[in-house]
Design a protein around this motif. Structure first.
Motif, PDB file in Angstrom:
ATOM      1  N   ALA A 168       7.986 -35.851 -33.609  1.00 31.79           N
ATOM      2  CA  ALA A 168       9.222 -35.630 -34.371  1.00 31.79           C
ATOM      3  C   ALA A 168       9.621 -34.156 -34.381  1.00 31.79           C
ATOM      4  CB  ALA A 168       9.082 -36.152 -35.789  1.00 31.79           C
ATOM      5  N   SER A 169       8.639 -33.263 -34.477  1.00 30.37           N
ATOM      6  CA  SER A 169       8.940 -31.829 -34.536  1.00 30.37           C
ATOM      7  C   SER A 169       8.573 -31.100 -33.251  1.00 30.37           C
ATOM      8  CB  SER A 169       8.193 -31.181 -35.702  1.00 30.37           C
ATOM      9  OG  SER A 169       6.788 -31.236 -35.477  1.00 30.37           O
ATOM     10  N   SER A 170       8.022 -31.832 -32.272  1.00 28.45           N
ATOM     11  CA  SER A 170       7.548 -31.228 -31.019  1.00 28.45           C
ATOM     12  C   SER A 170       6.558 -30.099 -31.294  1.00 28.45           C
ATOM     13  CB  SER A 170       8.730 -30.708 -30.180  1.00 28.45           C
ATOM     14  OG  SER A 170       9.617 -31.743 -29.868  1.00 28.45           O
ATOM     15  N   THR A 171       5.582 -30.401 -32.173  1.00 19.87           N
ATOM     16  CA  THR A 171       4.632 -29.391 -32.633  1.00 19.87           C
ATOM     17  C   THR A 171       3.196 -29.868 -32.480  1.00 19.87           C
ATOM     18  OG1 THR A 171       6.249 -28.658 -34.277  1.00 19.87           O
ATOM     19  CG2 THR A 171       3.976 -27.973 -34.628  1.00 19.87           C
ATOM     20  N   PHE A 172       2.334 -28.992 -31.979  1.00 15.69           N
ATOM     21  CA  PHE A 172       0.901 -29.274 -31.915  1.00 15.69           C
ATOM     22  C   PHE A 172       0.251 -28.940 -33.244  1.00 15.69           C
ATOM     23  CE2 PHE A 172       1.950 -28.675 -27.447  1.00 15.69           C
ATOM     24  CZ  PHE A 172       1.257 -29.732 -26.863  1.00 15.69           C
ATOM     25  N   PHE A 173      -0.903 -29.570 -33.505  1.00 13.58           N
ATOM     26  CA  PHE A 173      -1.674 -29.279 -34.709  1.00 13.58           C
ATOM     27  C   PHE A 173      -3.157 -29.398 -34.407  1.00 13.58           C
ATOM     28  CE2 PHE A 173      -1.249 -33.877 -34.765  1.00 13.58           C
ATOM     29  CZ  PHE A 173      -2.530 -34.298 -35.105  1.00 13.58           C
ATOM     30  N   SER A 174      -3.956 -28.835 -35.297  1.00 12.80           N
ATOM     31  CA  SER A 174      -5.400 -29.065 -35.285  1.00 12.80           C
ATOM     32  C   SER A 174      -5.835 -29.210 -36.735  1.00 12.80           C
ATOM     33  CB  SER A 174      -6.148 -27.928 -34.584  1.00 12.80           C
ATOM     34  OG  SER A 174      -5.868 -26.696 -35.191  1.00 12.80           O
ATOM     35  N   ALA A 175      -6.944 -29.913 -36.953  1.00 13.33           N
ATOM     36  CA  ALA A 175      -7.419 -30.159 -38.314  1.00 13.33           C
ATOM     37  C   ALA A 175      -8.934 -30.134 -38.333  1.00 13.33           C
ATOM     38  CB  ALA A 175      -6.910 -31.505 -38.823  1.00 13.33           C
ATOM     39  N   GLN A 176      -9.483 -29.623 -39.422  1.00 10.40           N
ATOM     40  CA  GLN A 176     -10.925 -29.622 -39.609  1.00 10.40           C
ATOM     41  C   GLN A 176     -11.240 -30.005 -41.050  1.00 10.40           C
ATOM     42  OE1 GLN A 176     -11.725 -25.740 -38.123  1.00 10.40           O
ATOM     43  NE2 GLN A 176     -11.198 -24.707 -40.014  1.00 10.40           N
ATOM     44  N   VAL A 177     -12.409 -30.630 -41.228  1.00 11.34           N
ATOM     45  CA  VAL A 177     -12.828 -31.143 -42.529  1.00 11.34           C
ATOM     46  C   VAL A 177     -14.177 -30.545 -42.895  1.00 11.34           C
ATOM     47  CG1 VAL A 177     -13.453 -33.218 -43.830  1.00 11.34           C
ATOM     48  CG2 VAL A 177     -11.634 -33.324 -42.123  1.00 11.34           C
ATOM     49  N   ALA A 178     -14.297 -30.076 -44.138  1.00 12.49           N
ATOM     50  CA  ALA A 178     -15.581 -29.570 -44.634  1.00 12.49           C
ATOM     51  C   ALA A 178     -15.613 -29.679 -46.150  1.00 12.49           C
ATOM     52  CB  ALA A 178     -15.792 -28.115 -44.215  1.00 12.49           C
ATOM     53  N   ASP A 179     -16.635 -30.346 -46.670  1.00  5.46           N
ATOM     54  CA  ASP A 179     -16.870 -30.423 -48.123  1.00  5.46           C
ATOM     55  C   ASP A 179     -15.654 -30.885 -48.920  1.00  5.46           C
ATOM     56  OD1 ASP A 179     -19.506 -29.523 -47.784  1.00  5.46           O
ATOM     57  OD2 ASP A 179     -18.827 -27.436 -47.796  1.00  5.46           O
ATOM     58  N   GLY A 180     -14.985 -31.933 -48.459  1.00  5.47           N
ATOM     59  CA  GLY A 180     -13.851 -32.478 -49.196  1.00  5.47           C
ATOM     60  C   GLY A 180     -12.567 -31.688 -49.063  1.00  5.47           C
TER      61      GLY A 180
END
Length: 132
Positions: A87-99
């Protein structure tokens, strides 16, 4: 990328990377609780954004946002996730740690943080806005 897309990505990342259910998020940027839930099982994600009254989900590597009627590619890479919001032609990254989930929005070149209300955790574990 829109803020509700980032929160959907945060919920999906937590559910996929931990295998636990999301019962809500606290958005540190907006300084408010979000009514969003997500669950991952059998290779698929399903969720609902209660603030928008919109469902999202699909079989990875694709997530469909029913509110925006758009697709997001979502891939797991080790202990992180990455993808592309069409929809926005945008890349992302995500990380999870301790909630805590951190989403990097390449379009705005910024990190966004979300505390997770983990539906599978004991009640004492749940974070609130006052504890963040």
């Amino acid at each position: 990328m829109q803020s509700h897309t980032r929160s959907m990505i945060a919920a999906a990342a937590f559910a996929v990377l931990t295998g636990r259910k999301v019962a809500g998020l606290y958005d540190h940027t907006a300084k408010r609780d979000l009514r969003i839930a997500a669950e991952y099982r059998d290779g698929g994600i399903q969720g609902v954004d209660g603030d928008r009254q919109a469902k999202f989900g699909g079989t990875l590597p694709e997530i469909f946002d029913g509110g925006d009627r758009s697709h997001i590619s979502f891939e797991v890479e080790g202990d992180a996730a990455r993808g592309y919001d069409r929809a926005s032609s945008t890349f992302f990254s995500a990380q999870v740690a301790d909630g805590l989930v951190q989403v990097y929005d390449h379009g705005s070149s910024q990190w966004f943080a979300y505390d997770v209300q983990d539906a599978d955790a004991p009640a004492a574990y749940h974070r609130t806005a006052n504890q963040a």
